[in-house]
Design a protein around this motif. Structure first.
Motif, PDB file in Angstrom:
ATOM      1  N   THR A   1       0.944   5.012   4.532  1.00 15.80           N
ATOM      2  CA  THR A   1       1.223   3.701   5.265  1.00 15.80           C
ATOM      3  C   THR A   1       1.170   2.572   4.132  1.00 15.80           C
ATOM      4  OG1 THR A   1      -1.048   3.741   5.338  1.00 15.80           O
ATOM      5  CG2 THR A   1       0.193   4.274   7.415  1.00 15.80           C
ATOM      6  N   ALA A   2       1.882   1.437   4.585  1.00 17.85           N
ATOM      7  CA  ALA A   2       2.064   0.324   3.492  1.00 17.85           C
ATOM      8  C   ALA A   2       1.978  -0.919   4.335  1.00 17.85           C
ATOM      9  CB  ALA A   2       3.392   0.317   2.882  1.00 17.85           C
ATOM     10  N   LEU A   3       1.189  -1.911   3.672  1.00 22.32           N
ATOM     11  CA  LEU A   3       1.124  -3.314   4.345  1.00 22.32           C
ATOM     12  C   LEU A   3       1.986  -4.105   3.617  1.00 22.32           C
ATOM     13  CD1 LEU A   3      -0.334  -4.827   6.504  1.00 22.32           C
ATOM     14  CD2 LEU A   3      -2.103  -5.600   4.812  1.00 22.32           C
ATOM     15  N   VAL A   4       3.052  -4.767   4.296  1.00 19.29           N
ATOM     16  CA  VAL A   4       3.958  -5.510   3.817  1.00 19.29           C
ATOM     17  C   VAL A   4       4.093  -7.031   4.200  1.00 19.29           C
ATOM     18  CG1 VAL A   4       6.477  -5.825   3.156  1.00 19.29           C
ATOM     19  CG2 VAL A   4       5.473  -3.503   3.361  1.00 19.29           C
ATOM     20  N   THR A   5       3.280  -7.740   3.619  1.00 18.25           N
ATOM     21  CA  THR A   5       2.897  -9.214   4.219  1.00 18.25           C
ATOM     22  C   THR A   5       3.344 -10.243   3.236  1.00 18.25           C
ATOM     23  OG1 THR A   5       1.236 -10.591   5.085  1.00 18.25           O
ATOM     24  CG2 THR A   5       0.564  -8.933   3.304  1.00 18.25           C
TER      25      THR A   5
ATOM     26  N   MET B   1      10.337  -2.928  -2.401  1.00 21.47           N
ATOM     27  CA  MET B   1       9.221  -2.864  -3.461  1.00 21.47           C
ATOM     28  C   MET B   1       8.273  -1.946  -2.901  1.00 21.47           C
ATOM     29  SD  MET B   1       6.466  -5.473  -5.042  1.00 21.47           S
ATOM     30  CE  MET B   1       7.829  -6.409  -5.959  1.00 21.47           C
ATOM     31  N   ALA B   2       8.234  -1.821  -1.575  1.00 18.55           N
ATOM     32  CA  ALA B   2       7.068  -0.885  -0.968  1.00 18.55           C
ATOM     33  C   ALA B   2       7.546   0.550  -0.641  1.00 18.55           C
ATOM     34  CB  ALA B   2       6.822  -1.424   0.609  1.00 18.55           C
ATOM     35  N   LEU B   3       8.955   0.617  -0.471  1.00 17.54           N
ATOM     36  CA  LEU B   3       9.421   1.979  -0.426  1.00 17.54           C
ATOM     37  C   LEU B   3       9.692   2.693  -1.678  1.00 17.54           C
ATOM     38  CD1 LEU B   3      12.667   1.328   2.090  1.00 17.54           C
ATOM     39  CD2 LEU B   3      10.798   2.772   2.308  1.00 17.54           C
ATOM     40  N   ALA B   4       9.722   1.874  -2.862  1.00 11.99           N
ATOM     41  CA  ALA B   4       9.630   2.392  -4.062  1.00 11.99           C
ATOM     42  C   ALA B   4       8.406   2.767  -4.476  1.00 11.99           C
ATOM     43  CB  ALA B   4      10.389   1.483  -5.226  1.00 11.99           C
ATOM     44  N   ALA B   5       7.356   2.044  -4.437  1.00 12.45           N
ATOM     45  CA  ALA B   5       6.068   2.581  -4.541  1.00 12.45           C
ATOM     46  C   ALA B   5       5.640   3.586  -3.748  1.00 12.45           C
ATOM     47  CB  ALA B   5       5.268   1.228  -4.198  1.00 12.45           C
ATOM     48  N   LEU B   6       6.145   3.838  -2.600  1.00 14.47           N
ATOM     49  CA  LEU B   6       5.659   5.058  -1.672  1.00 14.47           C
ATOM     50  C   LEU B   6       6.466   6.203  -2.140  1.00 14.47           C
ATOM     51  CD1 LEU B   6       5.784   3.402   1.731  1.00 14.47           C
ATOM     52  CD2 LEU B   6       3.531   4.406   0.702  1.00 14.47           C
ATOM     53  N   GLY B   7       7.649   5.942  -2.760  1.00 15.61           N
ATOM     54  CA  GLY B   7       8.424   6.957  -3.199  1.00 15.61           C
ATOM     55  C   GLY B   7       9.202   7.732  -1.964  1.00 15.61           C
ATOM     56  N   VAL B   8       9.455   6.926  -0.915  1.00 13.69           N
ATOM     57  CA  VAL B   8      10.293   7.529   0.092  1.00 13.69           C
ATOM     58  C   VAL B   8      11.553   6.755   0.500  1.00 13.69           C
ATOM     59  CG1 VAL B   8       8.111   8.098   1.384  1.00 13.69           C
ATOM     60  CG2 VAL B   8       8.973   5.909   2.027  1.00 13.69           C
ATOM     61  N   SER B   9      12.581   7.337   0.902  1.00 15.04           N
ATOM     62  CA  SER B   9      13.874   6.611   1.307  1.00 15.04           C
ATOM     63  C   SER B   9      13.762   5.974   2.683  1.00 15.04           C
ATOM     64  CB  SER B   9      15.017   7.763   1.560  1.00 15.04           C
ATOM     65  OG  SER B   9      14.761   8.529   2.825  1.00 15.04           O
TER      66      SER B   9
ATOM     67  N   ALA C   1      -6.820   3.449   4.549  1.00 12.84           N
ATOM     68  CA  ALA C   1      -5.713   2.838   5.096  1.00 12.84           C
ATOM     69  C   ALA C   1      -4.777   2.135   3.869  1.00 12.84           C
ATOM     70  CB  ALA C   1      -6.162   1.443   5.856  1.00 12.84           C
ATOM     71  N   PHE C   2      -3.498   2.276   4.074  1.00 10.08           N
ATOM     72  CA  PHE C   2      -2.767   1.654   3.251  1.00 10.08           C
ATOM     73  C   PHE C   2      -2.663   2.111   1.897  1.00 10.08           C
ATOM     74  CE2 PHE C   2      -3.673  -1.741   6.398  1.00 10.08           C
ATOM     75  CZ  PHE C   2      -2.389  -1.506   7.166  1.00 10.08           C
ATOM     76  N   ASP C   3      -1.671   3.168   1.639  1.00  9.40           N
ATOM     77  CA  ASP C   3      -1.482   3.662   0.328  1.00  9.40           C
ATOM     78  C   ASP C   3      -0.795   2.452  -0.496  1.00  9.40           C
ATOM     79  OD1 ASP C   3      -1.796   6.768   0.846  1.00  9.40           O
ATOM     80  OD2 ASP C   3      -0.548   6.034   2.294  1.00  9.40           O
ATOM     81  N   VAL C   4       0.006   1.451  -0.137  1.00 10.71           N
ATOM     82  CA  VAL C   4       0.473   0.596  -0.940  1.00 10.71           C
ATOM     83  C   VAL C   4       0.522  -0.524  -0.049  1.00 10.71           C
ATOM     84  CG1 VAL C   4       2.847  -0.394  -1.610  1.00 10.71           C
ATOM     85  CG2 VAL C   4       2.173   2.010  -1.857  1.00 10.71           C
ATOM     86  N   ILE C   5       0.112  -1.820  -0.975  1.00  9.52           N
ATOM     87  CA  ILE C   5       0.246  -3.087  -0.503  1.00  9.52           C
ATOM     88  C   ILE C   5       1.062  -3.819  -1.222  1.00  9.52           C
ATOM     89  CG2 ILE C   5      -1.054  -5.413  -0.217  1.00  9.52           C
ATOM     90  CD1 ILE C   5      -3.599  -3.846   0.555  1.00  9.52           C
TER      91      ILE C   5
END
Length: 229
Positions: free
Chosen positions: A106-110, A150-158, A128-132
């Motif tokens: 999960t990511a929080l993109v705010t 930025m969030a996708l790159a940090a999570l390493g997912v497409s 909660a939230f692997d990435v913010i």
């Protein structure tokens, strides 16, 4: 084999939590502190604006400090108030917890500043939230795709392995610009329909099987476009 759901990316204000009353109260409090005129109508008009926009208006009306100073002060006021408790949007916390329980990242993109995002994360039970990605992390805010990229790159997912959860036209445009399928629950303003956008009345009507089905539909559409089916 269908692409699995590997990540959920949540917007904060109006999507995960009902924070607009907090923002309105915080802006009014900071305006009083600086002795400037700031009406209820001004507060409502500022909903959805970037921090730099309404902070610049505070400075123009006579608030002491730079635009960044005022933005930081308002954000600190919001964070303080949210530390007393967060009002979650219907179904939002349940969806977040279900994702973490099943190992979905999960990511929080705010576009709220990081202090606010971290305050809200601290209110979520468990992990909660692997990435913010917060407003002070990017130079171009929503509707630009940069925050979600930025969030996708940090999570390493497409993008094809993730779904974004949003509440505004600007947020949905940002997510879709990054290649994401988007679920939208409109809060304070209407959101128009779009091909990769599923609009619903409440996150209470959304669960992980539904999100996985949306990704499957997306892959099927891509396969048809490539002529592979």
């Amino acid at each position: 084999m269908r692409t699995p759901l590997k990540a959920l990316l949540f917007d904060l204000d109006g999507t995960l939590a009902d924070t607009e009353p907090t923002w309105l109260a915080a802006k009014a409090a900071v305006a009083r502190r600086h002795g400037i005129d700031w009406s209820e109508a001004d507060g409502i008009a500022s909903i959805g604006q970037a921090t730099e926009v309404y902070s610049a208006e505070f400075v123009r009306r006579g608030a002491t400090g730079t635009v960044r100073d005022i933005g930081d002060e308002i954000s600190a006021e919001v964070a303080h108030r949210l530390s007393q408790g967060v009002s979650w949007r219907p179904g939002a916390l349940e969806l977040l917890l279900a994702a973490t329980a099943e190992g979905v990242a999960t990511a929080l993109v705010t576009m709220s500043y990081r202090g606010i995002a971290e305050t809200v994360r601290a209110q979520v039970p468990g992990r909660a939230f692997d990435v913010i990605v917060a407003g002070d992390d990017v130079s171009r805010s929503k509707p630009h795709p940069d925050p979600y990229l930025m969030a996708l790159a940090a999570l390493g997912v497409s993008p094809g392995e993730a779904v974004a959860i949003e509440d505004t036209q600007s947020g949905a445009s940002s997510a879709e610009g990054a290649g994401l399928r988007t679920v939208v629950v409109p809060s304070h303003s209407p959101v128009v329909a779009a091909p990769r956008r599923w609009i619903t009345d409440s996150l209470s009507l959304v669960d992980l099987p539904i999100l996985r089905a949306l990704l499957s539909q997306e892959q099927e559409l891509a396969e048809v476009t490539r002529g592979t089916r």
